[in-house]
Design a protein around this motif. Structure first.
Motif, PDB file in Angstrom:
ATOM      1  N   TYR A  25       0.824  -1.214   0.000  1.00 44.22           N
ATOM      2  CA  TYR A  25       0.000   0.000   0.000  1.00 44.22           C
ATOM      3  C   TYR A  25       0.858   1.264   0.000  1.00 44.22           C
ATOM      4  CZ  TYR A  25      -4.352  -2.567   0.920  1.00 44.22           C
ATOM      5  OH  TYR A  25      -5.441  -3.386   0.830  1.00 44.22           O
ATOM      6  N   SER A  26       1.923   1.259   0.784  1.00 43.53           N
ATOM      7  CA  SER A  26       2.711   2.493   0.882  1.00 43.53           C
ATOM      8  C   SER A  26       3.755   2.629  -0.221  1.00 43.53           C
ATOM      9  CB  SER A  26       3.370   2.603   2.255  1.00 43.53           C
ATOM     10  OG  SER A  26       4.251   1.533   2.477  1.00 43.53           O
ATOM     11  N   ARG A  29       1.253   1.410  -4.131  1.00 39.74           N
ATOM     12  CA  ARG A  29       0.055   2.237  -4.333  1.00 39.74           C
ATOM     13  C   ARG A  29       0.276   3.681  -3.892  1.00 39.74           C
ATOM     14  NH1 ARG A  29      -4.966  -0.577  -4.471  1.00 39.74           N
ATOM     15  NH2 ARG A  29      -5.751   1.479  -5.009  1.00 39.74           N
ATOM     16  N   PHE A  31       0.085   5.027  -0.909  1.00 36.23           N
ATOM     17  CA  PHE A  31      -0.774   5.527   0.159  1.00 36.23           C
ATOM     18  C   PHE A  31       0.140   5.982   1.291  1.00 36.23           C
ATOM     19  CE2 PHE A  31      -4.320   2.231  -0.888  1.00 36.23           C
ATOM     20  CZ  PHE A  31      -4.614   2.896  -2.062  1.00 36.23           C
ATOM     21  N   VAL A 102      -8.656   9.727   6.635  1.00 35.98           N
ATOM     22  CA  VAL A 102      -8.658   9.483   5.193  1.00 35.98           C
ATOM     23  C   VAL A 102      -8.818   7.985   4.968  1.00 35.98           C
ATOM     24  CG1 VAL A 102      -7.220   9.501   3.115  1.00 35.98           C
ATOM     25  CG2 VAL A 102      -7.231  11.464   4.639  1.00 35.98           C
ATOM     26  N   GLU A 103      -9.775   7.622   4.120  1.00 31.93           N
ATOM     27  CA  GLU A 103      -9.993   6.214   3.792  1.00 31.93           C
ATOM     28  C   GLU A 103      -9.555   5.977   2.357  1.00 31.93           C
ATOM     29  OE1 GLU A 103     -13.727   4.374   4.856  1.00 31.93           O
ATOM     30  OE2 GLU A 103     -14.076   5.955   6.327  1.00 31.93           O
ATOM     31  N   TYR A 104      -8.446   5.284   2.200  1.00 30.48           N
ATOM     32  CA  TYR A 104      -7.951   5.001   0.857  1.00 30.48           C
ATOM     33  C   TYR A 104      -8.803   3.929   0.170  1.00 30.48           C
ATOM     34  CZ  TYR A 104      -3.682   7.589   1.933  1.00 30.48           C
ATOM     35  OH  TYR A 104      -2.778   8.570   2.260  1.00 30.48           O
TER      36      TYR A 104
END
Length: 136
Positions: A25-26, A29, A31, A102-104
């Protein structure tokens, strides 16, 4: 493979998938992790190493350490979910530049994914503790 080692292997796979998923994710993506994300990582990442080493050594006595990490991590995941759901209640929990509300992935929030992993590991460690008491 005995039941204790199966429980340990399951918990290790969960921790490894959670750790690799977090890094995906980090790093892929892109995020940006918030403050509560970092706290959850602090309690998950070591478990991928700790449980892997315990599995390799067939050390079933690892359960209290992993259980403690999982319970504290689950607490941070729960706080993070509450922050996302009710951002006005937890104004001190997160600060810019990355707010915790914040909702990714709104369909399956990342803190919920982490909470599920912590619960699966904690349940595995609880069963492992029971195994150890019965053998003991």
């Amino acid at each position: 493979m005995n039941r204790g080692l199966l429980l340990l292997a399951f918990a290790w796979v969960v921790a490894l998938v959670a750790t690799l998923g977090s890094l995906y994710y980090s790093e892929v993506r892109l995020f940006l992790p918030c403050e509560l994300c970092w706290y959850q990582r602090i309690f998950m990442y070591p478990q991928a190493v700790l449980l892997g080493l315990a599995l390799w050594r067939q050390d079933l006595a690892v359960w209290p350490y992993s259980l403690a990490l999982s319970l504290v991590g689950a607490g941070f995941s729960t706080l993070h979910l509450l922050e996302q759901r009710f951002p006005d209640l937890f104004t001190l929990a997160c600060k810019p530049p990355v707010p915790c509300n914040v909702e990714y992935i709104p369909q399956f929030p990342i803190p919920l994914q982490a909470l599920m992993a912590f619960i699966l590991i904690a349940l595995s460690m609880g069963l492992l503790a029971r195994e150890a008491r019965q053998r003991g």
